[in-house]
Design a protein around this motif. Structure first.
Motif, PDB file in Angstrom:
ATOM      1  N   ASN A   1      -2.572   8.987  -5.715  1.00 41.57           N
ATOM      2  CA  ASN A   1      -3.568   9.624  -6.794  1.00 41.57           C
ATOM      3  C   ASN A   1      -2.791  11.046  -6.928  1.00 41.57           C
ATOM      4  O   ASN A   1      -3.383  11.632  -6.138  1.00 41.57           O
ATOM      5  N   ARG A   2      -2.102  11.321  -7.867  1.00 39.77           N
ATOM      6  CA  ARG A   2      -1.408  12.690  -7.831  1.00 39.77           C
ATOM      7  C   ARG A   2      -0.723  12.867  -9.204  1.00 39.77           C
ATOM      8  O   ARG A   2      -0.528  12.334  -9.961  1.00 39.77           O
ATOM      9  N   ARG A   3      -0.657  14.243  -9.465  1.00 36.34           N
ATOM     10  CA  ARG A   3       0.072  14.909 -10.585  1.00 36.34           C
ATOM     11  C   ARG A   3       1.582  14.421 -10.331  1.00 36.34           C
ATOM     12  O   ARG A   3       2.402  14.634  -9.369  1.00 36.34           O
ATOM     13  N   VAL A   4       2.167  13.906 -11.391  1.00 36.17           N
ATOM     14  CA  VAL A   4       3.527  13.237 -11.485  1.00 36.17           C
ATOM     15  C   VAL A   4       4.078  14.213 -12.702  1.00 36.17           C
ATOM     16  O   VAL A   4       3.597  14.291 -13.757  1.00 36.17           O
ATOM     17  N   SER A   5       5.419  14.497 -12.421  1.00 35.91           N
ATOM     18  CA  SER A   5       6.124  15.530 -13.363  1.00 35.91           C
ATOM     19  C   SER A   5       7.441  14.722 -13.670  1.00 35.91           C
ATOM     20  O   SER A   5       8.184  14.205 -12.798  1.00 35.91           O
ATOM     21  N   PHE A   6       7.894  14.810 -14.851  1.00 33.94           N
ATOM     22  CA  PHE A   6       9.207  14.195 -15.399  1.00 33.94           C
ATOM     23  C   PHE A   6       9.930  15.161 -16.294  1.00 33.94           C
ATOM     24  O   PHE A   6       9.635  15.879 -17.076  1.00 33.94           O
ATOM     25  N   GLY A   7      11.160  15.166 -16.309  1.00 40.59           N
ATOM     26  CA  GLY A   7      11.954  16.049 -16.992  1.00 40.59           C
ATOM     27  C   GLY A   7      13.181  15.075 -17.472  1.00 40.59           C
ATOM     28  O   GLY A   7      13.536  13.922 -16.854  1.00 40.59           O
TER      29      GLY A   7
END
Length: 163
Positions: free
Chosen positions: A100-106
């Motif tokens: 359960n967490r913030r995920v970031s995509f570039g």
């Protein structure tokens, strides 16, 4: 400089929840606000304007059957399942911080204007989708520009004031 995009509005999405339903969906860990739930066999799409070069969201109970796909126009840029999120067991655990967490995509410079969230089983829970902030190179150029303006102002000859 990359323009910072505001958080995207999930109020028009398929299903917004404030509570949990056993065996169906559960709030992302620590989330007390409405969140998006994509039930098994469903897809939720989110149009993004202006397009962004990076995107993040709070992913609750990461499962291997959850898929997030990113598009530029009609072209698929990238697609990820919960099992591809680093350090996440992707077992749907609703109480584990790793799931359960913030995920970031570039996207290596590609501009994303649509994202879809799909689940082949119950459920894909997410909240707080946000676009990119300025890239580090943009911050460096901004700070360097302020430094040059300051140096130029400091080197100017003082103006004599007649009394």
């Amino acid at each position: 400089m990359a323009e910072a995009a505001p958080p995207f509005d999930l109020r028009t999405a398929l299903s917004r929840e404030l509570c949990s339903s056993s065996g169906q969906y559960a709030a992302p860990l620590g989330d007390t606000t409405q969140y998006l739930t994509v039930l098994g066999g469903q897809i939720a799409s989110l149009a993004i304007s202006p397009a962004v070069k990076a995107l993040s969201f709070y992913w609750g109970s990461i499962d291997n059957y959850n898929t997030v796909s990113f598009f530029s126009g009609s072209a698929l840029v990238a697609s990820f399942t919960g099992s591809q999120v680093p350090a996440a067991p992707a077992d749907g655990s609703q109480g584990a911080p790793t799931n359960n967490r913030r995920v970031s995509f570039g996207f290596d410079g590609a501009a994303i204007d649509r994202v879809s969230f799909a689940s082949s089983s119950n459920s894909f829970e997410l909240d707080t989708v946000a676009g990119a902030v300025p890239e580090p190179a943009s911050w460096v150029m901004l700070v360097a520009g302020f430094g040059l303006v300051g140096a130029a102002a400091r080197r100017r000859d003082p103006t004599a004031v007649a009394a």
